[in-house]
Enzyme design. Structure first.
Site, PDB file in Angstrom:
ATOM      1  N   ALA A 105      16.097   2.609  16.950  1.00 41.13           N
ATOM      2  CA  ALA A 105      14.745   3.640  17.960  1.00 41.13           C
ATOM      3  C   ALA A 105      15.956   3.881  18.831  1.00 41.13           C
ATOM      4  O   ALA A 105      15.120   5.194  19.061  1.00 41.13           O
ATOM      5  CB  ALA A 105      14.002   2.620  18.323  1.00 41.13           C
ATOM      6  N   HIS A 122      -0.707  -7.329  21.002  1.00 44.84           N
ATOM      7  CA  HIS A 122      -0.754  -8.997  20.627  1.00 44.84           C
ATOM      8  C   HIS A 122      -0.337  -9.932  22.187  1.00 44.84           C
ATOM      9  O   HIS A 122       0.355 -10.505  22.617  1.00 44.84           O
ATOM     10  CB  HIS A 122       0.906  -8.817  19.800  1.00 44.84           C
ATOM     11  CG  HIS A 122       0.678  -8.939  18.639  1.00 44.84           C
ATOM     12  ND1 HIS A 122       1.790  -8.722  17.767  1.00 44.84           N
ATOM     13  CD2 HIS A 122      -0.338  -8.631  17.483  1.00 44.84           C
ATOM     14  CE1 HIS A 122       1.690  -8.481  15.724  1.00 44.84           C
ATOM     15  NE2 HIS A 122      -0.044  -8.775  16.192  1.00 44.84           N
ATOM     16  N   GLY A 147      10.203   0.338  14.027  1.00 40.23           N
ATOM     17  CA  GLY A 147      11.223  -0.991  14.189  1.00 40.23           C
ATOM     18  C   GLY A 147      10.373  -2.524  14.569  1.00 40.23           C
ATOM     19  O   GLY A 147      10.342  -3.910  14.431  1.00 40.23           O
ATOM     20  N   ASP A 160       6.556  -6.860  25.419  1.00 47.15           N
ATOM     21  CA  ASP A 160       6.812  -7.155  26.989  1.00 47.15           C
ATOM     22  C   ASP A 160       6.895  -6.086  28.008  1.00 47.15           C
ATOM     23  O   ASP A 160       7.621  -5.705  28.854  1.00 47.15           O
ATOM     24  CB  ASP A 160       8.277  -6.919  26.430  1.00 47.15           C
ATOM     25  CG  ASP A 160       8.876  -5.615  25.618  1.00 47.15           C
ATOM     26  OD1 ASP A 160       9.748  -6.035  24.036  1.00 47.15           O
ATOM     27  OD2 ASP A 160       7.749  -4.780  25.520  1.00 47.15           O
TER      28      ASP A 160
HETATM   29  C1  BV8 Z   1      -5.262 -12.359  13.161  1.00 47.15           C
HETATM   30  C2  BV8 Z   1       3.208 -13.457  19.021  1.00 47.15           C
HETATM   31  C3  BV8 Z   1      -7.555 -12.023  12.861  1.00 47.15           C
HETATM   32  C4  BV8 Z   1       3.726 -13.010  20.433  1.00 47.15           C
HETATM   33  C5  BV8 Z   1       2.984 -12.908  16.538  1.00 47.15           C
HETATM   34  C6  BV8 Z   1      -1.063 -13.707   4.578  1.00 47.15           C
HETATM   35  C7  BV8 Z   1      -1.100 -12.965   4.557  1.00 47.15           C
HETATM   36  C8  BV8 Z   1      -1.641 -11.855   4.251  1.00 47.15           C
HETATM   37  C9  BV8 Z   1      -2.099 -12.440   6.008  1.00 47.15           C
HETATM   38  C10 BV8 Z   1      -1.716 -13.636   6.918  1.00 47.15           C
HETATM   39  C11 BV8 Z   1      -1.848 -14.247   5.863  1.00 47.15           C
HETATM   40  N1  BV8 Z   1      -1.921 -16.137   6.227  1.00 47.15           N
HETATM   41  C12 BV8 Z   1      -2.676 -15.348   7.839  1.00 47.15           C
HETATM   42  C13 BV8 Z   1      -2.209 -14.364   7.925  1.00 47.15           C
HETATM   43  C14 BV8 Z   1      -2.742 -13.250   8.800  1.00 47.15           C
HETATM   44  C15 BV8 Z   1      -1.283 -13.559  10.103  1.00 47.15           C
HETATM   45  C16 BV8 Z   1      -0.244 -12.730   9.851  1.00 47.15           C
HETATM   46  O1  BV8 Z   1      -0.172 -11.350   9.534  1.00 47.15           O
HETATM   47  N2  BV8 Z   1       0.533 -13.211   9.229  1.00 47.15           N
HETATM   48  C17 BV8 Z   1       2.038 -13.155   8.932  1.00 47.15           C
HETATM   49  C18 BV8 Z   1       3.070 -13.814   8.926  1.00 47.15           C
HETATM   50  C19 BV8 Z   1       1.332 -13.682   7.279  1.00 47.15           C
HETATM   51  N3  BV8 Z   1      -1.885 -12.741  11.278  1.00 47.15           N
HETATM   52  C20 BV8 Z   1      -2.763 -13.530  12.775  1.00 47.15           C
HETATM   53  O2  BV8 Z   1      -3.484 -14.501  12.435  1.00 47.15           O
HETATM   54  C21 BV8 Z   1      -3.280 -12.333  13.399  1.00 47.15           C
HETATM   55  N4  BV8 Z   1      -4.082 -12.674  13.728  1.00 47.15           N
HETATM   56  O3  BV8 Z   1      -5.182 -11.931  11.148  1.00 47.15           O
HETATM   57  O4  BV8 Z   1      -7.348 -12.274  13.417  1.00 47.15           O
HETATM   58  C22 BV8 Z   1      -8.267 -13.246  11.660  1.00 47.15           C
HETATM   59  C23 BV8 Z   1      -8.083 -14.406  12.730  1.00 47.15           C
HETATM   60  C24 BV8 Z   1      -8.791 -15.598  12.316  1.00 47.15           C
HETATM   61  C25 BV8 Z   1      -9.034 -15.359  11.319  1.00 47.15           C
HETATM   62  C26 BV8 Z   1      -9.609 -15.039  10.669  1.00 47.15           C
HETATM   63  C27 BV8 Z   1      -9.121 -13.684  10.645  1.00 47.15           C
HETATM   64  C28 BV8 Z   1      -2.327 -13.114  14.758  1.00 47.15           C
HETATM   65  C29 BV8 Z   1      -0.908 -11.437  13.973  1.00 47.15           C
HETATM   66  C30 BV8 Z   1      -0.085 -12.010  15.605  1.00 47.15           C
HETATM   67  C31 BV8 Z   1       0.647 -12.972  15.520  1.00 47.15           C
HETATM   68  N5  BV8 Z   1       1.755 -13.096  16.454  1.00 47.15           N
HETATM   69  N6  BV8 Z   1       3.619 -13.149  18.123  1.00 47.15           N
HETATM   70  C32 BV8 Z   1       4.977 -12.864  20.590  1.00 47.15           C
HETATM   71  O5  BV8 Z   1       5.638 -14.354  20.675  1.00 47.15           O
HETATM   72  O6  BV8 Z   1       5.357 -12.354  20.815  1.00 47.15           O
HETATM   73  S1  BV8 Z   1       3.096 -12.200  15.321  1.00 47.15           S
HETATM   74  C33 BV8 Z   1       5.060 -11.177  15.933  1.00 47.15           C
HETATM   75  O7  BV8 Z   1       5.549 -10.803  14.894  1.00 47.15           O
HETATM   76  C34 BV8 Z   1       5.411 -10.470  17.498  1.00 47.15           C
HETATM   77  O8  BV8 Z   1       3.821 -10.403  17.543  1.00 47.15           O
HETATM   78  C35 BV8 Z   1       5.991 -10.001  16.168  1.00 47.15           C
HETATM   79  O9  BV8 Z   1       5.645  -8.763  16.861  1.00 47.15           O
HETATM   80  C36 BV8 Z   1       5.680  -9.076  15.304  1.00 47.15           C
HETATM   81  C37 BV8 Z   1       5.652  -8.539  14.428  1.00 47.15           C
HETATM   82  O10 BV8 Z   1       6.909  -8.706  14.100  1.00 47.15           O
HETATM   83  P1  BV8 Z   1       7.824  -7.802  13.791  1.00 47.15           P
HETATM   84  O11 BV8 Z   1       7.516  -6.568  15.645  1.00 47.15           O
HETATM   85  O12 BV8 Z   1       8.368  -6.128  12.901  1.00 47.15           O
HETATM   86  O13 BV8 Z   1       9.323  -7.861  13.874  1.00 47.15           O
HETATM   87  P2  BV8 Z   1      10.528  -8.343  13.081  1.00 47.15           P
HETATM   88  O14 BV8 Z   1      11.395  -8.801  13.829  1.00 47.15           O
HETATM   89  O15 BV8 Z   1       9.496  -9.246  12.197  1.00 47.15           O
HETATM   90  O16 BV8 Z   1      11.207  -7.012  13.014  1.00 47.15           O
HETATM   91  C38 BV8 Z   1      12.231  -6.229  13.191  1.00 47.15           C
HETATM   92  C39 BV8 Z   1      12.302  -4.754  12.560  1.00 47.15           C
HETATM   93  O17 BV8 Z   1      12.279  -3.360  13.635  1.00 47.15           O
HETATM   94  C40 BV8 Z   1      13.107  -4.933  11.478  1.00 47.15           C
HETATM   95  O18 BV8 Z   1      12.103  -4.605  10.388  1.00 47.15           O
HETATM   96  C41 BV8 Z   1      13.980  -4.652  11.467  1.00 47.15           C
HETATM   97  O19 BV8 Z   1      14.696  -4.105  11.083  1.00 47.15           O
HETATM   98  C42 BV8 Z   1      14.354  -3.479  12.380  1.00 47.15           C
HETATM   99  N7  BV8 Z   1      15.345  -3.144  13.545  1.00 47.15           N
HETATM  100  C43 BV8 Z   1      16.054  -4.504  14.186  1.00 47.15           C
HETATM  101  N8  BV8 Z   1      16.443  -3.144  15.771  1.00 47.15           N
HETATM  102  C44 BV8 Z   1      16.127  -2.082  15.076  1.00 47.15           C
HETATM  103  C45 BV8 Z   1      15.299  -1.926  14.303  1.00 47.15           C
HETATM  104  N9  BV8 Z   1      14.807  -1.161  14.238  1.00 47.15           N
HETATM  105  C46 BV8 Z   1      14.626   0.216  15.129  1.00 47.15           C
HETATM  106  N10 BV8 Z   1      15.476   0.218  15.930  1.00 47.15           N
HETATM  107  C47 BV8 Z   1      16.633  -0.918  16.068  1.00 47.15           C
HETATM  108  N11 BV8 Z   1      17.164  -0.613  17.042  1.00 47.15           N
END
Ligand code: BV8
Ligand code: ZN
Length: 260
Positions: free
Chosen positions: A239, A117, A195, A102
């Protein structure tokens, strides 16, 4: 001694700070998180929305999802937590490594931001890579009475599909960004994870990088993430509340005269 006080005392004796942020960092700016209740992915399958295959299978749906998010991002403002992180740059070297797309950290004044990302305000053509034409904000969901699909945003040069300049699942991170992130985290005295659910790789591996290089690691979250036990300490809170308090406590102790 509170976790915030412990963190302040660590920051006072540090020269470099690295910060990993996730969607929770932008929640108080009105941008929904991904995995919280009511989050972006609550009713969706993330891979079908944030992957090349999902995009090619249903480009109109994915373009619409990003167009809606882009409108939210353009309406959003950085909150006091973003501003506090930017203010920390006057106290020590700060590198912000964000999973967020963002742009709010830069808009708040942070000058050393690594967008792992990508950035939703940028776009490109999947065929010719052109990024100068109209983006997804031009998408209008003109569904006529026959219920035809909304328009597609296509490249003005070659007619190819326009996609957001973000990193999808299965895609590599932008060249060099992750290596610079690892370098910054490896050299930092303190590592904050703010976060994020720590559920996406390779961002989630930065915790180990920080720890193996002796950084003091703290998670700031409204609830413990799956990685919580891997941190030296944790501060529970939003945050936008925790960070301004941290900066004001740091500044009050820094400016307080040394007691002899
Ligand atoms: C890659 C796109 C190398 C943009 C996103 C199996 C096991 C492990 C890994 C993998 C697997 N299978 C595949 C993988 C790899 C995969 C991955 O990690 N998958 C996960 C789901 C298991 N990763 C990839 O593919 C990455 N690339 O590894 O490349 C590679 C490539 C090819 C071949 C081999 C290797 C690419 C990852 C990027 C994916 N794109 N988004 C968009 O649309 O935004 S990910 C998406 O999730 C967003 O970017 C987001 O930021 C990200 C993480 O989520 P969070 O930011 O943590 O958000 P979430 O909602 O989950 O959590 C919010 C948190 O905030 C909570 O904890 C909550 O309690 C807290 N919160 C809420 N309010 C507040 C707060 N905290 C403080 N204050 C508040 N007010
Ligand atoms: Zn094109």
């Amino acid at each position: 001694m509170t976790a915030t006080a412990r963190l302040v005392s660590m920051l006072r004796s540090s020269s470099s700070l690295s910060v990993l942020t996730g969607a929770g960092m932008s929640a108080e700016s009105g941008i929904p998180t991904f995995r919280d209740a009511g989050g972006l992915w609550e009713d969706e399958d993330p891979v079908s929305l944030a992957s090349v295959d999902g995009f090619l299978a249903n480009p109109a749906r994915v373009q619409r999802w990003y167009a809606e998010r882009l409108r939210g991002v353009m309406d959003a403002q950085p909150h006091s937590g973003h501003v506090a992180l930017a203010e920390l740059e006057s106290e020590l070297d700060v590198t912000v490594v964000t999973q967020n797309v963002d742009g709010l950290h830069s808009r708040a004044g942070s000058t050393n931001v690594l967008e792992m990302h990508g950035n939703i305000t940028r776009h490109f053509c999947v065929e010719c890579q052109d990024n100068t034409g109209p983006g997804l904000s031009t998408l209008t969901s003109t569904v006529d009475t026959a219920g035809s699909a909304p328009g597609l945003v296509q490249c003005t040069l070659c007619g190819g599909l326009i996609r957001p300049a973000v990193v999808w699942f299965g895609e590599m991170l932008p060249h060099g960004v992750f290596s610079r992130a690892v370098e910054a985290v490896a050299e930092s005295d303190v590592f904050l994870s703010i976060g994020t659910s720590s559920s996406v790789y390779p961002a989630s591996s930065l915790i180990e990088v920080a720890q193996s290089n002796g950084a003091y690691t703290v998670e700031i979250n409204v609830a413990p993430s799956v990685a919580a036990s891997r941190f030296d300490d944790s501060i529970t809170g939003r945050a936008g509340q925790v960070l301004p308090k941290l900066v004001s406590e740091l500044r009050s102790t820094v400016s307080a005269p040394e007691t002899t």
